[in-house]
Design a protein around this motif. Structure first.
Motif, mmCIF file in Angstrom:
data_model
loop_
_atom_site.group_PDB
_atom_site.id
_atom_site.type_symbol
_atom_site.label_atom_id
_atom_site.label_comp_id
_atom_site.label_asym_id
_atom_site.label_seq_id
_atom_site.Cartn_x
_atom_site.Cartn_y
_atom_site.Cartn_z
ATOM 1 N N GLY A 114 0.923 -1.118 0.144
ATOM 2 C CA GLY A 114 -0.101 0.005 -0.088
ATOM 3 C C GLY A 114 0.825 1.313 0.165
ATOM 4 N N ILE A 115 1.895 1.323 0.858
ATOM 5 C CA ILE A 115 2.993 2.343 1.078
ATOM 6 C C ILE A 115 3.508 2.372 -0.347
ATOM 7 N N THR A 116 3.925 1.494 -0.824
ATOM 8 C CA THR A 116 4.836 1.311 -2.247
ATOM 9 C C THR A 116 4.034 2.060 -3.371
ATOM 10 N N LEU A 117 2.520 1.685 -3.485
ATOM 11 C CA LEU A 117 1.715 2.192 -4.474
ATOM 12 C C LEU A 117 1.524 3.841 -4.214
ATOM 13 N N GLN A 118 1.552 4.087 -2.983
ATOM 14 C CA GLN A 118 1.443 5.628 -2.865
ATOM 15 C C GLN A 118 2.639 6.241 -3.258
ATOM 16 N N VAL A 119 3.884 5.888 -2.840
ATOM 17 C CA VAL A 119 5.167 6.395 -3.038
ATOM 18 C C VAL A 119 5.565 6.188 -4.715
ATOM 19 N N LEU A 120 5.062 5.120 -5.001
ATOM 20 C CA LEU A 120 5.549 5.107 -6.801
ATOM 21 C C LEU A 120 5.482 6.399 -7.604
ATOM 22 N N PRO A 121 4.332 6.815 -7.654
ATOM 23 C CA PRO A 121 4.335 8.079 -8.364
ATOM 24 C C PRO A 121 5.131 9.033 -8.317
ATOM 25 N N LYS A 122 5.805 9.258 -7.196
ATOM 26 C CA LYS A 122 6.517 10.345 -6.682
ATOM 27 C C LYS A 122 8.031 9.969 -7.081
ATOM 28 N N THR A 123 8.351 8.713 -7.615
ATOM 29 C CA THR A 123 9.575 8.433 -7.890
ATOM 30 C C THR A 123 10.341 9.268 -8.863
ATOM 31 N N ASN A 124 9.472 9.322 -10.057
ATOM 32 C CA ASN A 124 10.095 10.014 -11.227
ATOM 33 C C ASN A 124 10.492 11.654 -10.882
ATOM 34 N N VAL A 125 9.920 11.917 -9.872
ATOM 35 C CA VAL A 125 10.048 13.625 -9.545
ATOM 36 C C VAL A 125 11.003 13.421 -8.444
ATOM 37 N N ASP A 126 11.100 12.590 -7.362
ATOM 38 C CA ASP A 126 12.108 12.822 -6.404
ATOM 39 C C ASP A 126 13.101 12.266 -6.689
ATOM 40 N N GLU A 127 13.333 11.129 -7.610
ATOM 41 C CA GLU A 127 14.398 10.349 -7.969
ATOM 42 C C GLU A 127 15.325 9.616 -7.158
ATOM 43 N N ILE A 128 14.411 8.909 -6.014
ATOM 44 C CA ILE A 128 15.048 8.211 -4.966
ATOM 45 C C ILE A 128 14.477 6.635 -5.535
ATOM 46 N N PRO A 129 15.375 5.858 -5.448
ATOM 47 C CA PRO A 129 15.004 4.296 -5.504
ATOM 48 C C PRO A 129 14.178 4.029 -4.412
ATOM 49 N N ILE A 130 13.260 3.153 -4.900
ATOM 50 C CA ILE A 130 12.195 2.243 -3.922
ATOM 51 C C ILE A 130 12.885 0.922 -4.005
ATOM 52 N N LEU A 131 13.328 0.538 -2.800
ATOM 53 C CA LEU A 131 13.804 -0.915 -2.735
ATOM 54 C C LEU A 131 12.732 -1.827 -2.011
ATOM 55 N N ALA A 132 12.018 -2.556 -2.477
ATOM 56 C CA ALA A 132 11.008 -3.290 -1.884
ATOM 57 C C ALA A 132 11.181 -4.843 -2.220
ATOM 58 N N PRO A 133 12.030 -5.564 -1.488
ATOM 59 C CA PRO A 133 12.390 -6.804 -1.863
ATOM 60 C C PRO A 133 11.186 -7.857 -1.713
ATOM 61 N N GLY A 134 10.832 -8.498 -2.467
ATOM 62 C CA GLY A 134 9.819 -9.505 -2.444
ATOM 63 C C GLY A 134 8.334 -8.784 -2.149
ATOM 64 N N TYR A 135 8.339 -7.835 -2.375
ATOM 65 C CA TYR A 135 6.855 -7.066 -2.275
ATOM 66 C C TYR A 135 6.539 -6.050 -3.121
#
Length: 432
Positions: free
Chosen positions: A102-123
């Motif tokens: 749930g948090i990943t889905l909320q943060v995902l749209p921000k990644t292209n703006v903030d340019e910080i990798p999401i590391l979500a091992p196995g989820y």
């Protein structure tokens, strides 16, 4: 020790860039959940993750001469709090670890703006496998669609699924719904009936209605996509209703030792697919004990250290450490930034030889990533509860990614279109 020399790259970096350029600290915050309804499973994972980074700081002075600040921001597994933690920590972070689909889905749209990798091992969101679209998101070593495919492979190895009925007991949450596209695909192609049975957040500890439905429907198998208190509730109900445990299989987050210890011998035969395994004889475990446990720097205990989830936490931080090391060596600096870490995570090559060097033999399967492949699709082992502990009950099962490659591509394209304008990695092709 030989197996750890590649992580201690400080000397080499000092030669290349000069000691004055060596970083003092790298900020890798973890959006942890040691409280709330999922705390029982979150705590051993967080302890394993923290202990690995503490070991590197104590033994090697960090990674490449840079110590690791592995600060935790408590979310209680709440999506709202998770987003608050992300915003609070993103300023200096070189990575974010959301720790919830749930948090990943909320943060995902921000990644292209903030340019910080999401590391979500196995989820997280399974189409994040497509690095050409999700250039800042990683869910290595295996995603939920991989897990669903491996479970179906295992069941099919026991006999044709044609005409069979599989109950899909899942948390009524983005996490629990993630594998449905692959499960539905296999149901259509292999001729079995898929029976989704959701479990609400307020029903996790009282699943009498769900198990009444299971008794009434009499499925051949129950596949569980559960987390936290849901797993313990389901396993207890399965024993109470005398469901054959050998026909009960869970995702890797439904393979927690403490849940099975509640039923002990009665849980014998229950299985969980897993991309990690707690090899207590691995050299890494001795290093953790010497540099972290004996030094009084851990929140874990001896029983927890023997479990699947603590060992998985170690593997997760080892993957992050590999990404950091890769980036440092490639860019010639210990003081890497988020963009450089993205490159490091896109160039993981965890061969069997490297796993042995890290002292983690038998704890994680080999896998590699690329700019196009952000999952790695490592495969996993089927673990089985023997009445006292989980043991490996299969050889390594590799996901048949080709079977759902179109699903990945189509879902990634749909996401990008829905969130337009969406930046892609134009320099990366799907063949990379």
């Amino acid at each position: 020790m030989k197996h750890f020399t590649k992580l201690a790259v400080a000397a080499a970096l000092g030669t290349v860039i000069g000691t004055a350029a060596v970083a003092q600290e790298l900020y890798t915050p973890n959006l942890a959940y040691r409280t709330g309804p999922f705390a029982a499973t979150g705590i051993p994972l967080m302890n394993g993750q923290a202990d690995y980074m503490t070991m590197l700081n104590q033994r090697d002075g960090g990674i490449g001469g840079a110590t690791i600040d592995f600060e935790e921001c408590e979310t209680g597994y709440s999506t709202e709090k998770g987003v608050e933690c992300y915003e609070k920590t993103k300023g200096e972070a070189i990575v974010t670890q959301p720790w919830s689909t749930g948090i990943t889905l909320q943060v995902l749209p921000k990644t292209n703006v903030d340019e910080i990798p999401i590391l979500a091992p196995g989820y997280g969101f399974s189409p994040m496998a497509d690095g050409t679209v999700f250039q800042w998101a990683f869910n290595m070593p295996a995603g939920y669609w991989d897990g669903a495919d491996m479970i179906i492979q295992h069941l099919e190895a026991e006999g044709s699924l044609e005409g069979k009925k599989i109950a899909f007991l899942h948390l009524d949450h983005p996490f629990g719904k993630e594998p449905l596209p692959v499960m539905e695909m296999h149901a259509e192609n292999k001729g079995f009936e898929l029976l989704p049975i959701p479990v609400g957040l307020n029903e996790m500890q009282n699943q009498s209605a769900q198990w009444l439905q299971i008794r009434r429907e009499r499925p051949d198998y129950v596949v569980m996509w559960g987390w936290g208190a849901m797993n313990a509730g389901a396993i207890t109900e399965a024993v109470k209703t005398k469901f054959p445990m050998e026909n009960f299989v869970g995702v890797w987050w439904a393979g927690h030792d403490a849940d099975l210890k509640l039923v002990g011998e009665d849980g014998k035969g229950y299985k969980s697919i897993s991309w990690s395994f707690p090899n207590l004889d691995a050299p890494l475990m001795k290093e953790i004990k010497e540099h972290v446990i004996d030094a009084g720097l851990s929140q874990t205990n001896e029983e927890e250290m023997q479990g699947v989830f603590y060992g998985r936490g170690l593997v997760m931080s080892a993957i992050l450490a590999e990404g950091i090391k890769n980036a440092q060596e490639n860019f010639g600096t210990a003081d890497i930034d988020a963009t450089q870490l993205r490159w490091g995570l896109e160039n993981i090559n965890l061969t069997q030889e490297r796993i042995v060097e890290l002292g983690m033999e038998g704890m994680v399967p080999p896998f590699s990533t690329s700019c196009a492949n952000h999952t790695g699709h490592s495969g996993g082992w089927m673990l089985e509860w023997d009445g006292a502990k989980f043991v490996k009950a299969s050889d390594l099962i590799m996901p048949n990614v080709d079977a759902y490659a179109d699903l990945i591509q189509n879902a990634a394209e749909e996401y990008a279109t829905s969130n337009a304008p969406w930046d892609r990695n134009e320099e990366c092709s799907v063949s990379n």
